[in-house]
Every structure is written in C-alpha cells, then in structure tokens.
Design an enzyme around this catalytic site. Sequence first.
Site, PDB file in Angstrom:
ATOM      1  CE  LYS A 193      -5.053 -10.725   1.361  1.00 32.64           C
ATOM      2  NZ  LYS A 193      -4.797 -10.147   2.565  1.00 32.64           N
ATOM      3  NE  ARG A 203      -3.873 -17.913   7.628  1.00 35.67           N
ATOM      4  CZ  ARG A 203      -3.962 -17.012   6.430  1.00 35.67           C
ATOM      5  NH1 ARG A 203      -3.513 -15.978   6.235  1.00 35.67           N
ATOM      6  NH2 ARG A 203      -5.046 -17.521   5.372  1.00 35.67           N
ATOM      7  NE  ARG A 214      -7.693 -13.833   7.527  1.00 37.39           N
ATOM      8  CZ  ARG A 214      -6.488 -13.751   7.725  1.00 37.39           C
ATOM      9  NH1 ARG A 214      -5.525 -14.086   6.812  1.00 37.39           N
ATOM     10  NH2 ARG A 214      -6.086 -13.678   8.888  1.00 37.39           N
ATOM     11  CE  LYS A 245      -0.910 -11.219   0.408  1.00 34.92           C
ATOM     12  NZ  LYS A 245      -1.011 -10.159   1.625  1.00 34.92           N
ATOM     13  CE1 TYR A 310       7.797 -11.506   3.259  1.00 34.75           C
ATOM     14  CE2 TYR A 310       6.832 -12.875   1.762  1.00 34.75           C
ATOM     15  CZ  TYR A 310       6.705 -12.250   2.828  1.00 34.75           C
ATOM     16  OH  TYR A 310       5.510 -12.070   3.390  1.00 34.75           O
TER      17      TYR A 310
END
Length: 323
Positions: A193, A203, A214, A245, A310
């Site tokens: 990731k 977000r 991060r 990802k 999605y």
Amino acid sequence: MNVRPRRLRATPAMRRLVAETRLNPADLVLPLFVREGSEPRPLNSMPGILQHTTESVRAAVNEAADLGLGGVMLFGVPDAKDAVGSGATDYDGILNQATRVVVAEVGDALVVQTDLCLDEFTDHGHCGVLDADGRVDNDATLLRYRDMAIAQAESGSELLGLSGMMDGQVAAVRDALDSQGFENTAILAYSAKYASAFYGPFREAVGSTLRGDRKTYQQDPANRREGLHETMLDLEQGADIVMVKPAMSYLDVLADVAAMSPVPVWAYQVSGEYAMIEAAAANGWIDRERAIFESVTSIRRAGADVVLTYYAPEIARTLREQP
C-alpha cells in the site's frame, strides 16, 4: 505473410472468443461507506457514490448480491472521533453496527468485509495512535488493531481488511482472532500500500481529519521491490489474501506480487482513479464505459484475482445486458 494476427481481431465475436482476460461480477468487491445519521450523503469528489446510512446500505448490498458480486468492503464514518479511535471498538459504533446490518441482509450471498484501520476514527486522522512526540506508535497501534479485530469478528465480518501498514499487523491480528475462537475469520493484508496522491477523494468519503501525511508507514511510490518484501512478510505472518493499492499506477508491483504469491492477490481501484475517469468523461474527453472496462480489465490482466472497485455494480449490470 503467413502470420496475420489481425485474423483474430476481425469481428466482435472473434475478439470475444480469444480474449485472454475476462471480467466476472464474482471477481469484484464493492467498497461502501456507512455514516451515522438518517440521510445518505452524496460525495462531491466521487460522483454517484454515497455515504450510506444503516438503512440505505440495505438496498445497496441487496443489489450487489442480486448482481452476483463477490463481496462488499465496509468503511465506517463516525460523528465523534478521539485520539485513540474509540469508535472503532465500540459495539454500537457505526462500522460494527453496519456490519451486523449487512450480514443480516446478505451474509449468505456475499463475503462481508470490513476495513480494519483507525484513520476514520481518530481525530488526528492517522491510521494508528500517536506517541508523546506526535509520531505513529507502531506497537501501541497493534494493540488497538487486536481489539478492532475482535469487535469486527464478533459483528460478523468474514474478512478483515488490514489497511494500516503497521509492521507486524497480520501476526498481531491473527493471534488475537485465534485466541478468541475466530480461527475461521480471514485476513486480507494490504501488503503493498503506497503513500499515493490518488487517495484524495477517499478523504472526503470517510470525513478524514488527517494532519500531516502517512509517508512513515505507507510505501514510497518510487519503490518496487519493497512491495514484494512487504508481501512476503505478510505471507509469513499468515495473511489469507494480499492486496496491492492503488491499482492502476502500480500494475508492475501487482504483476510482481501475483507471480510469487501462493494466496489470492487483490487490487484496489481507489477513489482518485474513479474520480479521474468521471471527471474526464464529464468533460467529453474519454468514452466513460470503455475507460471503466479497460481500467478494470488491465488490473485483472496484471494479475489481480479480485478487484475492489466503485464501478462493480455498473460493470455487473453491463455484463448482464450483453448477449
């Protein structure tokens, strides 16, 4: 010329017959956001996507089951947040509550999955708890992940998506689950990731309050071998499935992982990838349906056994309508 590859491209029927990669609804997982409150809320940065409520999500998951999707991945969007993400382990917290609702609706038809990460629940927006100097404390975070794993398993989640990128998270969660009698609860490790710019719309989707970035725990986009290293560590710790990802910008990493993994390999077509297709199509710059199918097919072609997208319901509906 004896060799004419165009023979196998001559007609739609021929192209369909010799296609090397195919999309099937069972190979798609739909990410869903569930918020507290009585009304679903549309997302500005992800046209067509909602923050569901525990009521509106019922219709969404029943449609997913009817379309033959493989599963749904649930993300909770709480109203209240604190430094340790207390809502993540609250029995009546939004994610655990939504999990019970979804399992009751479609638990026999879909694999109900839950995101195991603290970023939606912390007021600072990080995926773990912070130490006195404001840095993410890896080992203290693992204690929270253990508690989250038990709470999610008790709520009926069949597959826990470990997306926090903490060192040792798979081993910690596996031990916690086994010690409490949840040996059959599976672990999806977000192994490779990356600290990506393509998470931007997400977000908004989870109401993130992130301060800083991060980069100390998610991977550097410049690194390819590191993705394999992280994956091997997760496999050694007992991951049942491994994840890359984002997907489209990391197809090389995905292919690397798929070539070596003895367990299923999944990939996540993230919010920014969705938003770019929607924005370009809205401006008339690309053919929307072709871009959707080409993008997800490319992820499967690179080696993903399953794609989180999605677009899962739309792809399934289109496939159903095709002769």
